[in-house]
Motif scaffolding. Structure first.
Motif, PDB file in Angstrom:
ATOM      1  N   SER A 235       0.821  -1.208   0.000  1.00  0.00           N
ATOM      2  CA  SER A 235       0.000   0.000   0.000  1.00  0.00           C
ATOM      3  C   SER A 235       0.855   1.258   0.000  1.00  0.00           C
ATOM      4  CB  SER A 235      -0.928   0.004   1.217  1.00  0.00           C
ATOM      5  OG  SER A 235      -1.810  -1.101   1.182  1.00  0.00           O
ATOM      6  N   ILE A 236       1.976   1.230   0.716  1.00  0.00           N
ATOM      7  CA  ILE A 236       2.849   2.403   0.749  1.00  0.00           C
ATOM      8  C   ILE A 236       3.520   2.602  -0.605  1.00  0.00           C
ATOM      9  CG2 ILE A 236       4.935   3.376   1.808  1.00  0.00           C
ATOM     10  CD1 ILE A 236       4.066   2.111   4.416  1.00  0.00           C
ATOM     11  N   THR A 237       3.812   1.516  -1.297  1.00  0.00           N
ATOM     12  CA  THR A 237       4.338   1.639  -2.657  1.00  0.00           C
ATOM     13  C   THR A 237       3.350   2.371  -3.552  1.00  0.00           C
ATOM     14  OG1 THR A 237       5.572  -0.435  -2.407  1.00  0.00           O
ATOM     15  CG2 THR A 237       5.226   0.370  -4.645  1.00  0.00           C
ATOM     16  N   VAL A 238       2.079   2.009  -3.446  1.00  0.00           N
ATOM     17  CA  VAL A 238       1.047   2.680  -4.230  1.00  0.00           C
ATOM     18  C   VAL A 238       0.932   4.143  -3.805  1.00  0.00           C
ATOM     19  CG1 VAL A 238      -1.400   2.702  -4.840  1.00  0.00           C
ATOM     20  CG2 VAL A 238      -0.215   0.520  -4.545  1.00  0.00           C
ATOM     21  N   LEU A 239       0.950   4.390  -2.488  1.00  0.00           N
ATOM     22  CA  LEU A 239       0.810   5.754  -1.973  1.00  0.00           C
ATOM     23  C   LEU A 239       1.982   6.629  -2.391  1.00  0.00           C
ATOM     24  CD1 LEU A 239      -1.106   7.457  -0.261  1.00  0.00           C
ATOM     25  CD2 LEU A 239       0.203   6.779   1.758  1.00  0.00           C
TER      26      LEU A 239
END
Length: 353
Positions: A235-239
């Motif tokens: 999710s942090i990669t996407v964010l």
């Protein structure tokens, strides 16, 4: 599915450079494996080196064939093993916290030491010593968690109120101001209530004198915090692509930020409760890790944890060797590495003011 969508986004002509996502799994695997080997060797060196030089063979026998009658075995079991393990865990905590903060905010200057989080923890520990003497290690850890939250809240509130909104350099300036304020208040409390000697350890930063009770308390934090960090990595990669892109891919950005903040406060609070105010690991290690392995946080998180632990273990060894037989504060060693790095980043990001 989300990572597949990211790959599709990458194939389109990006409008902004920060929307590119790179990943180097082979390099990351090599760094992770080599880092673990180096960390194990660093732990062995940390346990054997000190005021009393102890050979690696003695270290081996003290770990696997402990003899309570031997002084060298007592030193290793009671003093050096807890110290080495604490250094590795605290370094991992700070590095992962910095990686999460930089990924969520897309702020290259974000780190626990610069955002007022470590100073907030130290401030609440000073209050605990002054008003609640005899607080247990668990109690100090809880006070440290609360202080980390207070420090982060103050920094983001002040930074958000500035003209022109929140920028990386303004956030760093707000963190420096809040950190200086909390440090000054901590010093005032320590002097007025005559607990300066008790909390001087947290000011300097270091893992000297760490006991098994502290290590046993932060091991559950390590399991919970690092596992949550790995669960959030995708999710942090996407964010990190940008909030609008993340929302377009169906991500609940608010939930990710809340959970990421909880992980940061958990890891940083535990680190400060054990080692005090150690700066710049959370700033330097995530940048080095991203440079080496790319922007996929599924690789950044474990690699940053290993490299952060290795850096603090080596810094702790250096702190013992620089002015032997006296010890230099570990915070001073990490500052020698981190301050030039921070100044270079601040100069580069200052163009966006």
């Amino acid at each position: 599915m989300a990572m597949r969508e990211i790959e599709l986004v990458q194939r389109q002509p990006p409008q902004e450079e920060h929307k590119k996502v790179t990943s180097r799994p082979l390099v990351a695997s090599i760094i992770l494996g080599g880092g673990i080997v180096a960390l194990v060797l660093g732990l062995g060196a940390s346990i054997s080196l000190g005021a009393a030089d102890i050979g690696l063979r003695t270290v081996w026998t003290a770990v696997f064939q402990y003899d309570p009658e031997l002084t060298s075995h007592q030193i290793i079991q009671a003093l050096r093993i807890p110290r080495a393990l604490a250094a590795a865990l605290v370094g991992a905590f700070l590095a992962v916290s910095g990686a999460i903060m930089q990924g969520m905010t897309r702020n290259p200057l974000a780190s626990p030491s610069i955002m007022g989080i470590t100073e907030g923890s130290a401030f609440m520990i000073a209050i605990a010593f002054a008003f609640f003497p005899g607080t247990s290690y668990l109690g100090l850890m809880l006070w440290s968690f609360a202080g980390a939250g207070i420090g982060a809240a103050l920094v983001f509130t002040i930074g958000s109120l500035s003209k022109g909104g929140l920028t990386p350099v303004k956030l760093a300036l707000a963190g420096a101001a809040v950190g200086a304020l909390l440090s000054a208040l901590s010093s005032a409390i320590a002097i007025h209530y005559r607990v300066a000697q008790d909390i001087s350890f947290w000011y300097a930063g270091g893992v000297a004198g760490t006991q098994w009770v502290s290590v046993k308390l932060i091991i559950p934090v390590a399991v919970i915090g690092l596992c949550l960090a790995m669960m959030l990595a995708r999710s942090i990669t996407v964010l990190s692509l940008g909030e609008e892109v993340a929302k377009g891919l169906g991500q609940h950005t608010v939930l990710v930020k809340v959970l990421g903040t909880v992980v940061v406060l958990l890891l940083t609070g535990a680190a400060v409760s054990v080692a005090g105010n150690i700066g710049f690991i959370g700033l330097v290690i995530p940048h080095i890790t991203r440079f080496l392995v790319g922007m996929d946080y599924r690789w950044i998180m474990p690699c940053a944890a290993v490299l952060g632990g290795l850096l603090l273990v080596l810094a702790d060894i250096g702190a013992r060797m620089v002015n032997a037989p006296y010890e230099t504060p570990v915070g001073a060693i990490t500052a020698l590495i981190g301050v030039p790095f921070f100044l270079c980043l601040a100069r580069r990001e200052g163009r966006g003011l």
